[in-house]
Design a protein around this motif. Sequence first.
Motif, PDB file in Angstrom:
ATOM      1  N   LEU A 160     -35.581 -51.331  48.247  1.00  0.00           N
ATOM      2  CA  LEU A 160     -34.802 -51.405  47.017  1.00  0.00           C
ATOM      3  C   LEU A 160     -35.745 -51.482  45.824  1.00  0.00           C
ATOM      4  CD1 LEU A 160     -31.837 -53.870  47.718  1.00  0.00           C
ATOM      5  CD2 LEU A 160     -31.698 -51.441  47.247  1.00  0.00           C
ATOM      6  N   TYR A 161     -35.614 -50.525  44.924  1.00  0.00           N
ATOM      7  CA  TYR A 161     -36.385 -50.542  43.690  1.00  0.00           C
ATOM      8  C   TYR A 161     -35.470 -50.934  42.535  1.00  0.00           C
ATOM      9  CZ  TYR A 161     -39.814 -47.985  46.464  1.00  0.00           C
ATOM     10  OH  TYR A 161     -40.704 -47.626  47.429  1.00  0.00           O
ATOM     11  N   ARG A 162     -36.071 -51.162  41.378  1.00  0.00           N
ATOM     12  CA  ARG A 162     -35.299 -51.540  40.209  1.00  0.00           C
ATOM     13  C   ARG A 162     -34.213 -50.480  39.934  1.00  0.00           C
ATOM     14  NH1 ARG A 162     -37.686 -53.014  34.169  1.00  0.00           N
ATOM     15  NH2 ARG A 162     -35.662 -53.433  33.196  1.00  0.00           N
ATOM     16  N   GLY A 163     -33.004 -50.952  39.742  1.00  0.00           N
ATOM     17  CA  GLY A 163     -31.891 -50.043  39.505  1.00  0.00           C
ATOM     18  C   GLY A 163     -31.217 -49.559  40.773  1.00  0.00           C
ATOM     19  N   GLY A 164     -31.820 -49.834  41.934  1.00  0.00           N
ATOM     20  CA  GLY A 164     -31.225 -49.419  43.197  1.00  0.00           C
ATOM     21  C   GLY A 164     -30.076 -50.332  43.595  1.00  0.00           C
ATOM     22  N   SER A 165     -29.317 -49.913  44.606  1.00  0.00           N
ATOM     23  CA  SER A 165     -28.169 -50.703  45.041  1.00  0.00           C
ATOM     24  C   SER A 165     -28.023 -50.637  46.549  1.00  0.00           C
ATOM     25  CB  SER A 165     -26.882 -50.203  44.371  1.00  0.00           C
ATOM     26  OG  SER A 165     -26.640 -48.852  44.718  1.00  0.00           O
ATOM     27  N   LEU A 166     -27.326 -51.612  47.070  1.00  0.00           N
ATOM     28  CA  LEU A 166     -27.042 -51.702  48.503  1.00  0.00           C
ATOM     29  C   LEU A 166     -25.557 -51.986  48.665  1.00  0.00           C
ATOM     30  CD1 LEU A 166     -27.938 -52.046  51.529  1.00  0.00           C
ATOM     31  CD2 LEU A 166     -28.121 -54.481  51.015  1.00  0.00           C
ATOM     32  N   TYR A 167     -24.892 -51.233  49.540  1.00  0.00           N
ATOM     33  CA  TYR A 167     -23.476 -51.434  49.829  1.00  0.00           C
ATOM     34  C   TYR A 167     -23.360 -52.074  51.212  1.00  0.00           C
ATOM     35  CZ  TYR A 167     -18.489 -50.379  50.283  1.00  0.00           C
ATOM     36  OH  TYR A 167     -17.131 -50.474  50.440  1.00  0.00           O
ATOM     37  N   HIS A 168     -22.669 -53.208  51.292  1.00  0.00           N
ATOM     38  CA  HIS A 168     -22.564 -53.934  52.560  1.00  0.00           C
ATOM     39  C   HIS A 168     -21.123 -54.361  52.813  1.00  0.00           C
ATOM     40  CE1 HIS A 168     -23.459 -56.600  55.878  1.00  0.00           C
ATOM     41  NE2 HIS A 168     -22.876 -57.593  55.241  1.00  0.00           N
ATOM     42  N   ASN A 169     -20.629 -54.119  54.015  1.00  0.00           N
ATOM     43  CA  ASN A 169     -19.325 -54.609  54.453  1.00  0.00           C
ATOM     44  C   ASN A 169     -19.518 -55.831  55.342  1.00  0.00           C
ATOM     45  OD1 ASN A 169     -17.451 -52.846  53.279  1.00  0.00           O
ATOM     46  ND2 ASN A 169     -17.848 -51.275  54.814  1.00  0.00           N
ATOM     47  N   PHE A 170     -18.881 -56.924  55.004  1.00  0.00           N
ATOM     48  CA  PHE A 170     -18.919 -58.095  55.871  1.00  0.00           C
ATOM     49  C   PHE A 170     -18.132 -57.826  57.151  1.00  0.00           C
ATOM     50  CE2 PHE A 170     -19.993 -60.140  51.890  1.00  0.00           C
ATOM     51  CZ  PHE A 170     -20.913 -61.106  52.274  1.00  0.00           C
ATOM     52  N   ALA A 171     -18.631 -58.349  58.247  1.00  0.00           N
ATOM     53  CA  ALA A 171     -17.911 -58.217  59.515  1.00  0.00           C
ATOM     54  C   ALA A 171     -16.624 -59.037  59.500  1.00  0.00           C
ATOM     55  CB  ALA A 171     -18.803 -58.663  60.674  1.00  0.00           C
ATOM     56  N   ASN A 172     -16.616 -60.097  58.687  1.00  0.00           N
ATOM     57  CA  ASN A 172     -15.454 -60.973  58.592  1.00  0.00           C
ATOM     58  C   ASN A 172     -14.476 -60.430  57.557  1.00  0.00           C
ATOM     59  OD1 ASN A 172     -14.085 -63.599  59.074  1.00  0.00           O
ATOM     60  ND2 ASN A 172     -14.558 -63.924  56.913  1.00  0.00           N
ATOM     61  N   PHE A 173     -13.195 -60.325  57.923  1.00  0.00           N
ATOM     62  CA  PHE A 173     -12.163 -59.915  56.981  1.00  0.00           C
ATOM     63  C   PHE A 173     -11.370 -61.144  56.541  1.00  0.00           C
ATOM     64  CE2 PHE A 173     -13.058 -55.792  58.736  1.00  0.00           C
ATOM     65  CZ  PHE A 173     -12.801 -54.917  57.688  1.00  0.00           C
ATOM     66  N   GLU A 174     -11.235 -61.324  55.239  1.00  0.00           N
ATOM     67  CA  GLU A 174     -10.446 -62.440  54.719  1.00  0.00           C
ATOM     68  C   GLU A 174      -8.958 -62.084  54.756  1.00  0.00           C
ATOM     69  OE1 GLU A 174     -11.037 -65.499  53.705  1.00  0.00           O
ATOM     70  OE2 GLU A 174     -13.200 -65.418  54.090  1.00  0.00           O
ATOM     71  N   ASP A 175      -8.136 -63.070  54.996  1.00  0.00           N
ATOM     72  CA  ASP A 175      -6.694 -62.887  55.037  1.00  0.00           C
ATOM     73  C   ASP A 175      -6.110 -63.281  53.681  1.00  0.00           C
ATOM     74  OD1 ASP A 175      -4.031 -62.690  55.552  1.00  0.00           O
ATOM     75  OD2 ASP A 175      -3.966 -64.234  57.109  1.00  0.00           O
ATOM     76  N   PHE A 176      -5.680 -62.287  52.912  1.00  0.00           N
ATOM     77  CA  PHE A 176      -5.068 -62.538  51.610  1.00  0.00           C
ATOM     78  C   PHE A 176      -3.557 -62.303  51.675  1.00  0.00           C
ATOM     79  CE2 PHE A 176      -9.301 -61.116  49.550  1.00  0.00           C
ATOM     80  CZ  PHE A 176      -9.818 -62.402  49.702  1.00  0.00           C
ATOM     81  N   SER A 177      -2.970 -62.464  52.852  1.00  0.00           N
ATOM     82  CA  SER A 177      -1.542 -62.161  52.999  1.00  0.00           C
ATOM     83  C   SER A 177      -0.654 -63.208  52.339  1.00  0.00           C
ATOM     84  CB  SER A 177      -1.189 -62.037  54.483  1.00  0.00           C
ATOM     85  OG  SER A 177      -1.492 -63.235  55.175  1.00  0.00           O
ATOM     86  N   ALA A 178      -1.143 -64.459  52.209  1.00  0.00           N
ATOM     87  CA  ALA A 178      -0.347 -65.483  51.549  1.00  0.00           C
ATOM     88  C   ALA A 178      -0.239 -65.170  50.061  1.00  0.00           C
ATOM     89  CB  ALA A 178      -0.982 -66.862  51.758  1.00  0.00           C
ATOM     90  N   LYS A 179       0.942 -65.374  49.500  1.00  0.00           N
ATOM     91  CA  LYS A 179       1.164 -65.068  48.097  1.00  0.00           C
ATOM     92  C   LYS A 179       0.408 -66.047  47.208  1.00  0.00           C
ATOM     93  CE  LYS A 179       4.052 -61.789  49.104  1.00  0.00           C
ATOM     94  NZ  LYS A 179       3.709 -60.369  48.895  1.00  0.00           N
ATOM     95  N   GLY A 180      -0.157 -65.539  46.126  1.00  0.00           N
ATOM     96  CA  GLY A 180      -0.841 -66.397  45.180  1.00  0.00           C
ATOM     97  C   GLY A 180      -2.199 -65.857  44.794  1.00  0.00           C
ATOM     98  N   PRO A 181      -2.944 -66.613  43.957  1.00  0.00           N
ATOM     99  CA  PRO A 181      -4.251 -66.147  43.483  1.00  0.00           C
ATOM    100  C   PRO A 181      -5.380 -66.533  44.429  1.00  0.00           C
ATOM    101  CG  PRO A 181      -3.659 -68.172  42.361  1.00  0.00           C
ATOM    102  CD  PRO A 181      -2.499 -67.845  43.288  1.00  0.00           C
ATOM    103  N   TYR A 182      -6.444 -65.746  44.399  1.00  0.00           N
ATOM    104  CA  TYR A 182      -7.663 -66.017  45.158  1.00  0.00           C
ATOM    105  C   TYR A 182      -8.855 -65.865  44.213  1.00  0.00           C
ATOM    106  CZ  TYR A 182      -4.633 -65.353  49.220  1.00  0.00           C
ATOM    107  OH  TYR A 182      -3.626 -65.452  50.140  1.00  0.00           O
ATOM    108  N   VAL A 183      -9.704 -66.897  44.167  1.00  0.00           N
ATOM    109  CA  VAL A 183     -10.893 -66.875  43.321  1.00  0.00           C
ATOM    110  C   VAL A 183     -12.116 -66.755  44.229  1.00  0.00           C
ATOM    111  CG1 VAL A 183     -12.261 -68.115  41.610  1.00  0.00           C
ATOM    112  CG2 VAL A 183      -9.753 -68.252  41.554  1.00  0.00           C
TER     113      VAL A 183
END
Length: 354
Positions: free
Chosen positions: A19-42
């Motif tokens: 990674l050099y200056r200005g470069g980027s890395l895209y990463h997917n976590f193996a863990n999926f969060e459950d946002f099915s409950a109604k309401g806000p998530y911070v």
Amino acid sequence: YRVNGGDPFSESIQLPYTLYRGGSLYHNFANFEDFSAKGPYVIDAWLQYGPDYLVSNDSVHDFRIVNPLLMHKENILTFEAATGSLDSMYSAPGTKAQGFLSAKAARTGALGFEITGGNIQQDYLDKKAQLPNKDNVWKINESYRSKTCICADLSNLVSADLKFDRKQMYSSYYRGAFGYNMPYASSMQVLVNDESISETYKPITQSVDAWKNHKLSLNDFVGNTVEICFQTYTGLNPTYDSTGVGDRVLLDNITITGQAVTGTSQILTQAPTWTVMPNPGSGAFLLSYQAPEAQALRIDVLDALGRTVATQNRTVSAGGNVFPLQLEGKAAGIYLIRLRAEGQQTSSQKLILR
């Protein structure tokens, strides 16, 4: 990362390249969060990388997403609860648009919701934007299009209506730059489950239109929970307008009205049984559908921003049906599979693509 101040979830990875200056890395976590409950998530997210001692530009704090609280019959979204009102809606602005609570958007009370654009003047100069009109406004300049959405529970209603207050304005910049007025620079339509149920609203005058109250029928959707979106196109932010007007859409007093189901009322036939396998999956899926009779189906795949990324139209026979659903090449994440059959409720299922 952590959600709502909970325990952090972390993963260690090896960089696949330097990674050099200005470069980027895209990463997917193996863990999926459950946002099915109604309401806000911070969400707070950060990284630790040995050679990099500057962490402020590698961190995100207080990023807020919402699974909107359901609106029911006679609920009114007035925005008077300030940021608490945002628990009942979500906003998906284009990359060059923005939506926010605003005193200028209040028809009643102290607050309403305002949607505006960005510096479209510069995009015109750079030949990166097209001029909007009645035929192309929902096809061009995607970064200036936004959705402001609520979820409504119509499951116990035999009739339903959507009511809201609207006001729009557009800049005089267009007349000076292009020689004619351009009211479609401030446009809005109403979508239910991603289908338009309204005309394209636009301002009549540049800045002195009165507030309008609207009532739209939701009778075609009773018996189900639906997503209602106010889709907008707004080009010029007031900051970049010499008159300070800009292209703006103002919303207030959003409400659902209707007639409740009684003991003898009949609603639409319940949606048939169906499932998508495997779930989670890597791109090649099978949709199993148990049809009550021979019928035409429409299957839509929507991403997390509510955009349709794939569509199938199929004719099925009575009984069990299995057919492929191909999502190879789509970005990993959570999608919504929406299935529609005539005379039945529209039904949806969440799909996780890895």
